[in-house]
Design an enzyme around this catalytic site. Structure first.
Site, short mmCIF file in Angstrom:
data_model
loop_
_atom_site.label_atom_id
_atom_site.label_comp_id
_atom_site.label_asym_id
_atom_site.label_seq_id
_atom_site.Cartn_x
_atom_site.Cartn_y
_atom_site.Cartn_z
N TYR A 37 0.84 -1.20 0.00
CA TYR A 37 0.00 0.00 0.00
C TYR A 37 0.87 1.25 0.00
O TYR A 37 0.57 2.23 -0.68
CB TYR A 37 -0.93 -0.01 1.21
N ASN B 53 -12.16 -0.94 -5.23
CA ASN B 53 -11.89 -1.23 -6.64
C ASN B 53 -13.07 -2.02 -7.21
O ASN B 53 -13.33 -3.14 -6.78
CB ASN B 53 -10.59 -2.05 -6.75
N GLU C 245 -0.67 -16.88 -9.92
CA GLU C 245 0.31 -16.03 -10.60
C GLU C 245 1.74 -16.35 -10.16
O GLU C 245 2.68 -15.64 -10.51
CB GLU C 245 -0.01 -14.56 -10.34
N CYS D 260 -6.23 -5.75 -7.59
CA CYS D 260 -6.09 -5.33 -6.19
C CYS D 260 -5.56 -6.47 -5.33
O CYS D 260 -5.00 -6.23 -4.26
CB CYS D 260 -7.41 -4.79 -5.64
N HIS D 261 -5.67 -7.71 -5.80
CA HIS D 261 -5.12 -8.85 -5.06
C HIS D 261 -3.60 -8.80 -5.01
O HIS D 261 -3.00 -9.44 -4.16
CB HIS D 261 -5.60 -10.17 -5.66
#
Length: 166
Positions: free
Chosen positions: A99, A122, A157, A130-131
């Protein structure tokens, strides 16, 4: 103007895809918190072109065949929120940001909590990733889809070493 929606099943639960005109306006979670994203009136449309394309691309993402989305987006929010959401879109597949890093990126290093609030609102989850935003400690923090979904997306990912911050 009402927005079109359709539902799609995914490994992280049933997602609601929402379009405003010919642009994607939201990807909402199965257990979405009421009023997290304000959309107005919705009508079901299983033939909406942008929603069909979104479902196709999300399917490719979940099957490991897509790393980047190519969709027309319609973000509705404040100027600051849109800056944060644009910063989310710049986080590469398989990488994370804190953040604090996002706050610096948008030119307001003291706005870490405001970045967290904007991230939490979001509307276009997964597509605007946002993850990929984590705590400064490297632990997973709050997520509209739930921490298990966040962990799943990051593992998909290739970021499997991150820990839940419960």
């Amino acid at each position: 103007m009402s927005s079109a929606f359709t539902m799609m099943h995914s490994p992280v639960g049933t997602l609601t895809l929402v379009a405003r005109g010919d642009r994607l306006a939201a990807v909402l979670w199965e257990n979405e918190r009421e009023n997290r994203v304000r959309l107005g009136a919705l009508h079901s449309d299983d033939q909406c072109t942008v929603l069909l394309e979104t479902a196709r691309q999300l399917g490719e993402y979940f099957s490991g065949k897509r790393r980047q989305f190519e969709l027309p987006l319609d973000f509705a929010g404040t100027g600051f929120q849109r800056q944060v959401w644009a910063a989310l879109l710049a986080i590469p597949f398989g990488e994370t940001r804190s953040y604090a890093e996002i706050a610096r990126q948008v030119g307001n290093p003291g706005a870490v909590r405001a970045v967290g609030a904007a991230n939490g609102r979001n509307p276009i989850s997964i597509i605007a990733p946002c993850h990929r935003v984590i705590g400064s400690s490297g632990n997973l923090t709050g997520f509209a889809g739930g921490l298990a979904a966040k962990q799943y997306l990051l593992a998909l990912e290739g970021r499997q070493s991150l820990a839940l911050d419960l």
